[in-house]
Structure formats: C-alpha cells, structure tokens
Motif scaffolding. Structure first.
Motif, PDB file in Angstrom:
ATOM      1  N   LYS A  87       0.688  -1.211   0.121  1.00 20.95           N
ATOM      2  CA  LYS A  87      -0.089   0.088  -0.021  1.00 20.95           C
ATOM      3  C   LYS A  87       0.732   1.265  -0.176  1.00 20.95           C
ATOM      4  N   ASP A  88       2.119   1.234   0.254  1.00 24.16           N
ATOM      5  CA  ASP A  88       2.843   2.504   0.531  1.00 24.16           C
ATOM      6  C   ASP A  88       4.349   1.921   0.204  1.00 24.16           C
ATOM      7  N   GLY A  89       4.638   1.007  -0.542  1.00 24.10           N
ATOM      8  CA  GLY A  89       5.988   0.537  -0.599  1.00 24.10           C
ATOM      9  C   GLY A  89       6.516   1.131  -2.028  1.00 24.10           C
ATOM     10  N   ILE A  90       7.811   1.508  -2.151  1.00 23.27           N
ATOM     11  CA  ILE A  90       8.371   2.305  -3.207  1.00 23.27           C
ATOM     12  C   ILE A  90       9.945   1.910  -3.268  1.00 23.27           C
ATOM     13  N   THR A  91      10.336   1.753  -4.546  1.00 23.39           N
ATOM     14  CA  THR A  91      12.089   1.608  -4.444  1.00 23.39           C
ATOM     15  C   THR A  91      12.028   2.424  -5.882  1.00 23.39           C
ATOM     16  N   PHE A  92      13.258   3.107  -6.030  1.00 25.55           N
ATOM     17  CA  PHE A  92      13.935   3.919  -6.977  1.00 25.55           C
ATOM     18  C   PHE A  92      15.522   3.288  -7.486  1.00 25.55           C
ATOM     19  N   THR A  93      15.494   3.344  -8.836  1.00 24.65           N
ATOM     20  CA  THR A  93      16.587   2.808  -9.124  1.00 24.65           C
ATOM     21  C   THR A  93      17.098   4.013 -10.034  1.00 24.65           C
ATOM     22  N   VAL A  94      17.981   5.045  -9.831  1.00 25.48           N
ATOM     23  CA  VAL A  94      18.392   6.213 -10.592  1.00 25.48           C
ATOM     24  C   VAL A  94      19.726   6.293 -10.941  1.00 25.48           C
ATOM     25  N   VAL A  95      19.951   6.995 -12.140  1.00 25.00           N
ATOM     26  CA  VAL A  95      21.080   7.287 -12.467  1.00 25.00           C
ATOM     27  C   VAL A  95      21.123   8.917 -12.762  1.00 25.00           C
ATOM     28  N   SER A  96      22.166   9.454 -12.831  1.00 22.16           N
ATOM     29  CA  SER A  96      22.486  10.981 -13.336  1.00 22.16           C
ATOM     30  C   SER A  96      23.747  11.284 -14.047  1.00 22.16           C
ATOM     31  N   THR A  97      23.789  12.361 -14.643  1.00 19.32           N
ATOM     32  CA  THR A  97      24.921  12.877 -15.210  1.00 19.32           C
ATOM     33  C   THR A  97      25.724  13.247 -14.213  1.00 19.32           C
ATOM     34  N   LYS A  98      26.836  13.510 -14.678  1.00 22.24           N
ATOM     35  CA  LYS A  98      28.042  13.744 -13.499  1.00 22.24           C
ATOM     36  C   LYS A  98      28.896  15.091 -13.641  1.00 22.24           C
ATOM     37  N   VAL A 108      23.080  18.987  -2.135  1.00 28.63           N
ATOM     38  CA  VAL A 108      21.707  19.042  -2.312  1.00 28.63           C
ATOM     39  C   VAL A 108      21.632  17.455  -3.226  1.00 28.63           C
ATOM     40  N   GLU A 109      22.525  17.707  -4.240  1.00 34.72           N
ATOM     41  CA  GLU A 109      22.202  16.616  -5.288  1.00 34.72           C
ATOM     42  C   GLU A 109      22.640  15.343  -4.556  1.00 34.72           C
ATOM     43  N   ASN A 110      23.677  15.250  -3.684  1.00 37.65           N
ATOM     44  CA  ASN A 110      24.213  14.086  -3.057  1.00 37.65           C
ATOM     45  C   ASN A 110      23.077  13.776  -2.103  1.00 37.65           C
ATOM     46  N   ASP A 111      22.520  14.544  -1.235  1.00 39.03           N
ATOM     47  CA  ASP A 111      21.500  14.336  -0.200  1.00 39.03           C
ATOM     48  C   ASP A 111      20.406  13.533  -0.744  1.00 39.03           C
ATOM     49  N   LEU A 112      19.861  14.190  -1.976  1.00 36.55           N
ATOM     50  CA  LEU A 112      18.682  13.679  -2.809  1.00 36.55           C
ATOM     51  C   LEU A 112      18.914  12.369  -3.317  1.00 36.55           C
ATOM     52  N   SER A 113      19.996  12.219  -4.003  1.00 33.79           N
ATOM     53  CA  SER A 113      20.483  11.019  -4.690  1.00 33.79           C
ATOM     54  C   SER A 113      20.582   9.709  -3.507  1.00 33.79           C
ATOM     55  N   THR A 114      20.931  10.010  -2.500  1.00 36.71           N
ATOM     56  CA  THR A 114      20.873   9.097  -1.276  1.00 36.71           C
ATOM     57  C   THR A 114      19.435   8.909  -0.698  1.00 36.71           C
ATOM     58  N   ALA A 115      18.664   9.668  -0.657  1.00 34.42           N
ATOM     59  CA  ALA A 115      17.384   9.594  -0.208  1.00 34.42           C
ATOM     60  C   ALA A 115      16.603   8.719  -1.138  1.00 34.42           C
ATOM     61  N   LEU A 116      16.614   9.107  -2.393  1.00 35.87           N
ATOM     62  CA  LEU A 116      15.936   8.255  -3.426  1.00 35.87           C
ATOM     63  C   LEU A 116      16.618   6.738  -3.414  1.00 35.87           C
ATOM     64  N   THR A 117      17.766   6.625  -3.297  1.00 37.22           N
ATOM     65  CA  THR A 117      18.243   5.094  -3.165  1.00 37.22           C
ATOM     66  C   THR A 117      17.890   4.476  -1.986  1.00 37.22           C
ATOM     67  N   ASP A 118      17.714   5.126  -0.816  1.00 41.63           N
ATOM     68  CA  ASP A 118      17.359   4.652   0.322  1.00 41.63           C
ATOM     69  C   ASP A 118      15.732   4.551   0.568  1.00 41.63           C
ATOM     70  N   ALA A 119      14.972   5.400   0.100  1.00 39.86           N
ATOM     71  CA  ALA A 119      13.551   5.166   0.069  1.00 39.86           C
ATOM     72  C   ALA A 119      12.943   3.774  -0.343  1.00 39.86           C
ATOM     73  N   ASN A 120      12.093   3.295   0.713  1.00 40.63           N
ATOM     74  CA  ASN A 120      11.397   2.295   0.463  1.00 40.63           C
ATOM     75  C   ASN A 120       9.915   2.411   0.871  1.00 40.63           C
ATOM     76  N   LYS A 121       9.581   3.790   1.250  1.00 42.09           N
ATOM     77  CA  LYS A 121       8.024   3.955   1.494  1.00 42.09           C
ATOM     78  C   LYS A 121       7.899   5.449   1.209  1.00 42.09           C
ATOM     79  N   TYR A 122       6.760   5.368   0.835  1.00 40.40           N
ATOM     80  CA  TYR A 122       6.061   6.829   0.558  1.00 40.40           C
ATOM     81  C   TYR A 122       4.757   7.244   1.092  1.00 40.40           C
TER      82      TYR A 122
END
Length: 151
Positions: A87-98, A108-122
């Motif tokens: 009901k509230d699970g989510i996972t992200f697989t992300v890549v970005s330019t460098k 900000v970019e590093n904090d958000l990249s880490t948050a998206l990689t770590d997130a498992n609920k929304y």
C-alpha cells in the motif's frame, strides 16, 4: 454433487475477490497523484531546500505507464525507474549525469540521490510527498502547480 457445487462456489468467490483487488490496485496506481505530478524538492534529509530566485528547481516526475522517473537534481539530470509495492512501498533505481557544480548544489544533489536510493516507503498528504527509509524520513516534495497560460 453438493461437494462439487460447494467447490465451484468457493473457486468463483476466490476469482472474484482476486479480480476486484487487482482492479483496485490498477485504479489506485492509475489515479495516484504520485505519478504525473511534478514534485519540487522541499527537504533532503534534515536540510530544507530553499533555492535562490532564478535557479532551476530540484524536482522529479514519475511516469505511471513506463514506471520511469525523470528530473533535475540541482546540477545534473536524473533518470531511472521506480516500483510500487504494497500500500505504500516504493523503490527507485536512479542514474544521473556527472557535471561538477557549486558545493551547495552538489550537497543537495548528493542528499537527494541518497534519499532516493534509500527510500522504501512513501506517503502523500494533499500536495505533499514524503519518502521514508522504513520509518525514517529521508525527503519531502511539494506538488508544483501548473501555471495557466495568460491570454
């Protein structure tokens, strides 16, 4: 004969409940404001995101039909996939330019990249989206309002 009829009724009930829950899941995901909304970053970890005027906003958009995520991390573009579960699970697989940027933009970019990689609920509450790693808050977004064109 009674046993056959009883088995048929149980099988029919099971199939109907499965198709109902399957339709409800499709409907929930299809109508969810999670996908199709341009989410503007508000917090990454414990740091509020307050960009100076005129700076391109850190944001992301999720596409329900392709399960893709696109966006801007503050310096680099973001792309990838996401998956919903439960009901509230989510996972992200992300890549970005460098590209290298200012230290503030990179933080900000590093904090958000880490948050998206770590997130498992929304959780969505009105126009706010919060991401969590288990029960620990990792990022928050606000739905960006569409500007109506002026005549």
């Amino acid at each position: 004969m009674k046993r056959l009829l009883y088995s048929f009724l149980i099988l029919t009930a099971a199939l109907l409940s499965f198709s109902d829950s399957s339709a409800q899941k499709k409907n929930r995901n299809k109508n969810s404001p999670l996908a199709g909304t341009n989410w503007k970053l508000a917090y990454a970890g414990n740091s509020p995101y307050n960009p100076p005027p005129g700076v391109r906003l850190v944001s992301m958009t999720l596409n329900d039909s392709t399960k893709n995520i696109t966006g801007f991390l503050g310096c680099n573009n973001l792309a990838g996939n996401y998956m919903l579960f439960g009901k509230d699970g989510i996972t992200f697989t992300v890549v970005s330019t460098k590209k290298a940027c200012t230290p503030d933009a990179m933080r900000v970019e590093n904090d958000l990249s880490t948050a998206l990689t770590d997130a498992n609920k929304y959780k969505i509450d009105g126009d706010k989206l919060a991401l969590f790693k288990d029960d620990t808050f990792v990022a928050a977004f606000i739905a960006q309002k569409e500007e109506t064109p002026h005549p």
